[in-house]
Design a protein around this motif. Structure first.
Motif, PDB file in Angstrom:
ATOM      1  N   LEU A  84     -17.665 -11.871  12.431  1.00 18.08           N
ATOM      2  CA  LEU A  84     -18.855 -13.013  12.200  1.00 18.08           C
ATOM      3  C   LEU A  84     -20.212 -12.343  12.492  1.00 18.08           C
ATOM      4  N   PRO A  85     -21.383 -12.835  11.734  1.00 14.05           N
ATOM      5  CA  PRO A  85     -22.670 -12.521  12.064  1.00 14.05           C
ATOM      6  C   PRO A  85     -22.807 -12.601  13.506  1.00 14.05           C
ATOM      7  N   VAL A  96     -23.570 -16.065  15.006  1.00 17.48           N
ATOM      8  CA  VAL A  96     -22.299 -16.996  15.202  1.00 17.48           C
ATOM      9  C   VAL A  96     -21.655 -16.634  16.430  1.00 17.48           C
ATOM     10  N   GLN A  97     -21.410 -15.241  16.616  1.00 17.19           N
ATOM     11  CA  GLN A  97     -20.741 -14.846  18.050  1.00 17.19           C
ATOM     12  C   GLN A  97     -21.351 -15.224  19.114  1.00 17.19           C
ATOM     13  N   GLY A 121     -28.305 -20.144  10.374  1.00 21.44           N
ATOM     14  CA  GLY A 121     -28.650 -18.823  10.516  1.00 21.44           C
ATOM     15  C   GLY A 121     -30.134 -18.631  10.426  1.00 21.44           C
ATOM     16  N   VAL A 145     -24.338 -23.015   6.489  1.00 19.40           N
ATOM     17  CA  VAL A 145     -25.096 -21.747   6.071  1.00 19.40           C
ATOM     18  C   VAL A 145     -25.548 -21.815   4.779  1.00 19.40           C
ATOM     19  N   CYS A 177     -26.700 -16.481   4.252  1.00 18.58           N
ATOM     20  CA  CYS A 177     -26.384 -16.608   5.548  1.00 18.58           C
ATOM     21  C   CYS A 177     -25.024 -16.867   5.519  1.00 18.58           C
ATOM     22  N   SER A 178     -24.065 -16.568   4.547  1.00 17.65           N
ATOM     23  CA  SER A 178     -22.687 -16.970   4.523  1.00 17.65           C
ATOM     24  C   SER A 178     -22.037 -16.103   5.318  1.00 17.65           C
ATOM     25  N   ILE A 179     -20.787 -16.385   5.904  1.00 18.85           N
ATOM     26  CA  ILE A 179     -19.762 -16.082   6.703  1.00 18.85           C
ATOM     27  C   ILE A 179     -18.580 -15.414   5.893  1.00 18.85           C
TER      28      ILE A 179
END
Length: 168
Positions: A62-63, A66-67, A125, A148, A152-154
């Motif tokens: 995860l970015p 997000v974490q 994001g 997102v 900024c996609s995950i």
């Protein structure tokens, strides 16, 4: 049964097998792990009748934003400082709950999840107003929704996809 439901069932079955396999070594914490599996099953059943994809991811996939958001939300819930709906979902009971990156510190039970006023959605994001996907990250009994844009996609997740975080 749809392909999304099949994937969700397979993911839950695998999590349950892993929790049971570690139950003898884990002692009392195995009951917590199994209650979390039950909560995840409830979350997946509630979130979508046909999710596009249910995947398992490592937290490190995860970015960082997000974490950090997910960790802060889970810690606030565990510490009792989250605002909850009147039903007061409790992490210690393994109650499933839903939260959103766009509303930090506020979470609701599954029954109230569909009644939230989301207002304007922006990319969580970067803040851009053009949201391309809403994805859900499941960590134990918590479903954390993230909006997102393409930038900024995950991890390749698409709109409606669900990622179950692996702890080991």
């Amino acid at each position: 049964m749809t392909s999304g439901a099949i994937e969700a069932d397979a993911a839950i079955t695998r999590l349950e097998q892993e929790a049971r396999e570690t139950s003898t070594a884990a002692g009392p914490s195995s009951a917590i792990a199994l209650s979390f599996v039950d909560a995840i099953r409830d979350l997946l059943g509630h979130l979508s009748a046909d999710p596009a994809t249910v995947v398992r991811m490592w937290p490190s996939d995860l970015p960082e934003w997000v974490q950090l958001g997910l960790a802060a939300e889970f810690a606030a819930w565990c510490g009792g400082s989250s605002e909850t709906c009147v039903h007061e979902p409790d992490v210690n009971r393994g109650d499933p709950a839903v939260s959103a990156a766009r509303r930090p510190g506020a979470l609701v039970c599954l029954g109230c999840a569909g009644h939230r006023d989301e207002g304007e959605t922006r990319c969580d994001g970067c803040g851009r107003p053009d949201v391309d996907a809403v994805v859900t990250i499941v960590f134990g009994p918590l479903a954390f929704e993230v909006c997102v844009c393409d930038d900024c996609s995950i991890g390749g997740l698409l709109d409606g996809d669900i990622a179950i975080l692996c702890a080991s």
